[in-house]
Design a protein around this motif. Structure first.
Motif, mmCIF file in Angstrom:
data_model
loop_
_atom_site.group_PDB
_atom_site.id
_atom_site.type_symbol
_atom_site.label_atom_id
_atom_site.label_comp_id
_atom_site.label_asym_id
_atom_site.label_seq_id
_atom_site.Cartn_x
_atom_site.Cartn_y
_atom_site.Cartn_z
ATOM 1 N N THR A 57 13.437 11.689 -7.842
ATOM 2 C CA THR A 57 14.206 10.909 -6.880
ATOM 3 C C THR A 57 14.164 11.538 -5.493
ATOM 4 O O THR A 57 14.031 10.829 -4.481
ATOM 5 C CB THR A 57 15.667 10.773 -7.343
ATOM 6 N N ALA A 58 14.267 12.859 -5.434
ATOM 7 C CA ALA A 58 14.195 13.543 -4.140
ATOM 8 C C ALA A 58 12.842 13.314 -3.483
ATOM 9 O O ALA A 58 12.756 13.050 -2.272
ATOM 10 C CB ALA A 58 14.458 15.038 -4.320
ATOM 11 N N ILE A 59 11.766 13.407 -4.272
ATOM 12 C CA ILE A 59 10.426 13.179 -3.717
ATOM 13 C C ILE A 59 10.268 11.731 -3.267
ATOM 14 O O ILE A 59 9.672 11.445 -2.220
ATOM 15 C CB ILE A 59 9.355 13.548 -4.762
ATOM 16 N N LEU A 60 10.803 10.788 -4.052
ATOM 17 C CA LEU A 60 10.713 9.374 -3.679
ATOM 18 C C LEU A 60 11.457 9.110 -2.364
ATOM 19 O O LEU A 60 10.950 8.392 -1.487
ATOM 20 C CB LEU A 60 11.282 8.500 -4.792
ATOM 21 N N ILE A 61 12.650 9.679 -2.221
ATOM 22 C CA ILE A 61 13.421 9.468 -0.993
ATOM 23 C C ILE A 61 12.669 10.017 0.216
ATOM 24 O O ILE A 61 12.613 9.381 1.285
ATOM 25 C CB ILE A 61 14.803 10.125 -1.120
ATOM 26 N N VAL A 62 12.060 11.194 0.053
ATOM 27 C CA VAL A 62 11.297 11.763 1.169
ATOM 28 C C VAL A 62 10.090 10.894 1.483
ATOM 29 O O VAL A 62 9.770 10.646 2.655
ATOM 30 C CB VAL A 62 10.869 13.200 0.837
ATOM 31 N N ASP A 63 9.397 10.405 0.443
ATOM 32 C CA ASP A 63 8.245 9.532 0.674
ATOM 33 C C ASP A 63 8.637 8.269 1.422
ATOM 34 O O ASP A 63 7.904 7.789 2.293
ATOM 35 C CB ASP A 63 7.595 9.158 -0.660
ATOM 36 N N ARG A 96 0.806 -1.226 0.000
ATOM 37 C CA ARG A 96 0.000 0.000 0.000
ATOM 38 C C ARG A 96 0.837 1.273 0.000
ATOM 39 O O ARG A 96 0.306 2.348 -0.268
ATOM 40 C CB ARG A 96 -0.929 0.003 1.220
ATOM 41 N N TYR A 97 2.127 1.145 0.296
ATOM 42 C CA TYR A 97 2.939 2.361 0.389
ATOM 43 C C TYR A 97 4.116 2.354 -0.576
ATOM 44 O O TYR A 97 4.303 3.311 -1.336
ATOM 45 C CB TYR A 97 3.465 2.517 1.827
ATOM 46 N N LEU A 98 4.915 1.292 -0.567
ATOM 47 C CA LEU A 98 6.154 1.284 -1.338
ATOM 48 C C LEU A 98 5.911 1.069 -2.830
ATOM 49 O O LEU A 98 6.372 1.862 -3.661
ATOM 50 C CB LEU A 98 7.095 0.206 -0.804
ATOM 51 N N ILE A 99 5.191 0.011 -3.186
ATOM 52 C CA ILE A 99 5.001 -0.325 -4.601
ATOM 53 C C ILE A 99 4.283 0.784 -5.373
ATOM 54 O O ILE A 99 4.717 1.140 -6.480
ATOM 55 C CB ILE A 99 4.260 -1.671 -4.736
ATOM 56 N N PRO A 100 3.176 1.372 -4.872
ATOM 57 C CA PRO A 100 2.548 2.477 -5.626
ATOM 58 C C PRO A 100 3.478 3.647 -5.874
ATOM 59 O O PRO A 100 3.437 4.272 -6.945
ATOM 60 C CB PRO A 100 1.374 2.885 -4.716
ATOM 61 N N ARG A 101 4.357 3.938 -4.937
ATOM 62 C CA ARG A 101 5.280 5.064 -5.121
ATOM 63 C C ARG A 101 6.378 4.736 -6.120
ATOM 64 O O ARG A 101 6.818 5.615 -6.872
ATOM 65 C CB ARG A 101 5.868 5.457 -3.765
ATOM 66 N N GLN A 152 7.849 20.950 6.251
ATOM 67 C CA GLN A 152 9.044 21.603 5.745
ATOM 68 C C GLN A 152 10.017 20.606 5.127
ATOM 69 O O GLN A 152 10.785 20.956 4.229
ATOM 70 C CB GLN A 152 9.736 22.379 6.871
ATOM 71 N N ILE A 153 10.007 19.372 5.602
ATOM 72 C CA ILE A 153 10.863 18.342 5.015
ATOM 73 C C ILE A 153 10.442 18.061 3.581
ATOM 74 O O ILE A 153 11.277 17.891 2.685
ATOM 75 C CB ILE A 153 10.821 17.062 5.862
ATOM 76 N N THR A 154 9.142 18.025 3.352
ATOM 77 C CA THR A 154 8.650 17.843 1.979
ATOM 78 C C THR A 154 9.072 19.008 1.092
ATOM 79 O O THR A 154 9.489 18.824 -0.056
ATOM 80 C CB THR A 154 7.119 17.723 1.979
ATOM 81 N N PHE A 160 8.656 5.700 -11.668
ATOM 82 C CA PHE A 160 9.082 5.349 -13.031
ATOM 83 C C PHE A 160 8.115 5.908 -14.075
ATOM 84 O O PHE A 160 8.541 6.280 -15.177
ATOM 85 C CB PHE A 160 9.205 3.830 -13.170
ATOM 86 N N LEU A 161 6.828 5.996 -13.748
ATOM 87 C CA LEU A 161 5.857 6.541 -14.696
ATOM 88 C C LEU A 161 6.110 8.030 -14.944
ATOM 89 O O LEU A 161 6.058 8.500 -16.085
ATOM 90 C CB LEU A 161 4.435 6.327 -14.167
ATOM 91 N N VAL A 162 6.398 8.767 -13.871
ATOM 92 C CA VAL A 162 6.659 10.203 -14.020
ATOM 93 C C VAL A 162 7.932 10.432 -14.835
ATOM 94 O O VAL A 162 7.983 11.328 -15.692
ATOM 95 C CB VAL A 162 6.764 10.864 -12.628
ATOM 96 N N ILE A 163 8.973 9.635 -14.588
ATOM 97 C CA ILE A 163 10.213 9.785 -15.352
ATOM 98 C C ILE A 163 9.978 9.495 -16.821
ATOM 99 O O ILE A 163 10.428 10.252 -17.703
ATOM 100 C CB ILE A 163 11.303 8.854 -14.779
ATOM 101 N N TRP A 164 9.262 8.405 -17.134
ATOM 102 C CA TRP A 164 8.993 8.077 -18.538
ATOM 103 C C TRP A 164 8.176 9.171 -19.214
ATOM 104 O O TRP A 164 8.498 9.596 -20.326
ATOM 105 C CB TRP A 164 8.236 6.741 -18.623
ATOM 106 N N LEU A 165 7.133 9.650 -18.532
ATOM 107 C CA LEU A 165 6.278 10.677 -19.125
ATOM 108 C C LEU A 165 7.053 11.978 -19.305
ATOM 109 O O LEU A 165 6.934 12.645 -20.344
ATOM 110 C CB LEU A 165 5.061 10.906 -18.239
ATOM 111 N N GLY A 166 7.869 12.353 -18.319
ATOM 112 C CA GLY A 166 8.641 13.589 -18.421
ATOM 113 C C GLY A 166 9.644 13.545 -19.554
ATOM 114 O O GLY A 166 9.786 14.512 -20.317
ATOM 115 N N ILE A 167 10.358 12.428 -19.701
ATOM 116 C CA ILE A 167 11.336 12.301 -20.783
ATOM 117 C C ILE A 167 10.645 12.331 -22.134
ATOM 118 O O ILE A 167 11.146 12.933 -23.099
ATOM 119 C CB ILE A 167 12.146 11.009 -20.603
#
Length: 335
Positions: free
Chosen positions: A316-322, A6-11, A260-262, A16-23
């Motif tokens: 990557t920064a957002i993923l690490i914080v999540d 419920r937490y790790l796999i969806p993120r 503030q960490i986010t 990877f979806l955001v990276i593919w779409l952005g590129i």
């Protein structure tokens, strides 16, 4: 297992979806701009006085198209692009041929990272500390004075504030240089003279970023602390005789730091793209200046290299914080 599903796999999927779409978006958008790099190179050759025979024009265009990797349809170029990315190759730069994009980014990246990582850390740490204390002692005269100063500085557009610093400290009093990352002719080396020279040139850009970033963090943190200070558990702790130092450090600041960490993760990710205005104003030799030149010259490969780096950095920064957020907020583990 519940945390994993419920937490790790969806993120990870979103990452990877955001990276593919952005590129993908970054690949197609430059090609929609009416700025053909091949014809721009032809125009530059003519401007230098080169005489091109009509019969040789088609051959030159064909050779340049092949050399720049622009052969075939957009879909074919799209597939070739992913093949190069799999090998970590962004191709050659169009306007600085035959330099490779990887080499240009490696040369410019340390300037941007050194400047923005330092200023982001300074603005975040000082802004949160000062804002937290000012929010707890909100009725003090010095707290109101700091808030007034922040309200005056924060609304200023960055480029205006940067130009003000440049005019005052570089042209009027002449304490700092007008432009550049180091003095002309200075050879990069791990010596104190060179480091001092770099710090001298980076002072004004760093000051412009730090002051504005500090005011933003100060005001946000002060508002968060004021809201938390009115919570019942803080009032009970105060009535129970808990010292102000413990209340601020253990109860208020710790809870106020969560959002503030986010914000810190987002600002760290935007380092790769947020230097554009700063480096143009101060002529600083980083990724921002490199990206501006790439856009002006229609350098598809260089634009893609820098923006892909930015996309991967932000996500990557957002993923690490999540993934680390449950360490700061145990409530997330039980959602």
């Amino acid at each position: 297992m519940r945390f994993l599903q419920r937490y790790l796999i969806p993120r990870l999927i979103s990452y990877f979806l955001v990276i593919w779409l952005g590129i993908t978006v970054v690949f197609f958008i430059p090609r929609l701009i009416p700025n053909d790099p091949v014809m721009k190179m032809i125009d530059q050759m003519r401007a230098r006085g080169s005489t091109l025979e009509p019969g040789s024009m088609d051959g030159i265009i064909r050779d340049l198209t092949q050399m720049y990797g622009l052969e075939g349809s957009w879909l074919e170029q799209y597939g070739d692009m992913w093949g190069r990315l799999a090998n970590g190759d962004f191709g050659v730069s169009f306007f600085q041929f035959p330099a490779r994009v990887n080499d240009l980014i490696v040369t410019a990246l340390p300037w941007t990272l050194g400047l923005l990582l330092t200023t982001t850390a300074i603005a975040w740490v000082l802004g949160n500390i000062i804002g937290g204390i000012a929010g707890y002692y909100t009725r003090k005269r010095w707290s109101r004075g700091l808030d007034t100063i922040a309200m005056v500085i924060r609304p200023l557009p960055y480029y205006i504030f940067a130009f003000m610093l440049l005019l005052v400290f570089a042209y009027v009093v002449r304490w700092f240089p007008v432009s550049g990352g180091a003095s002309l002719g200075a050879l990069p080396s791990f010596t104190w003279d060179y480091v001092q020279n770099v710090i001298w040139h980076a002072t004004l850009p760093a000051l412009s970023l730090s002051v504005l970033g500090l005011t933003v963090n100060f005001q946000v943190m002060k508002l968060l602390v004021q809201n938390i200070n009115a919570e019942d558990y803080v009032q009970y702790a105060r009535l129970g005789g808990v010292t102000d130092t413990r209340i601020v450090s253990k109860y208020i600041i710790r809870n106020a730091l969560l959002p503030q960490i986010t914000g810190l993760a987002l600002s760290l990710g935007q380092i790769f793209s947020g230097a554009l205005i700063t480096e143009i104003v101060f002529a600083y030799p980083g990724l921002g200046t490199l990206l501006y030149r790439a856009i002006v010259n229609g350098d598809y490969n260089l634009i893609m290299g820098i923006t892909i780096l930015s996309i991967v950095g932000i996500t990557t920064a957002i993923l690490i914080v999540d993934l680390t957020y449950p360490l700061f907020d145990p409530r997330v583990r039980y959602t």
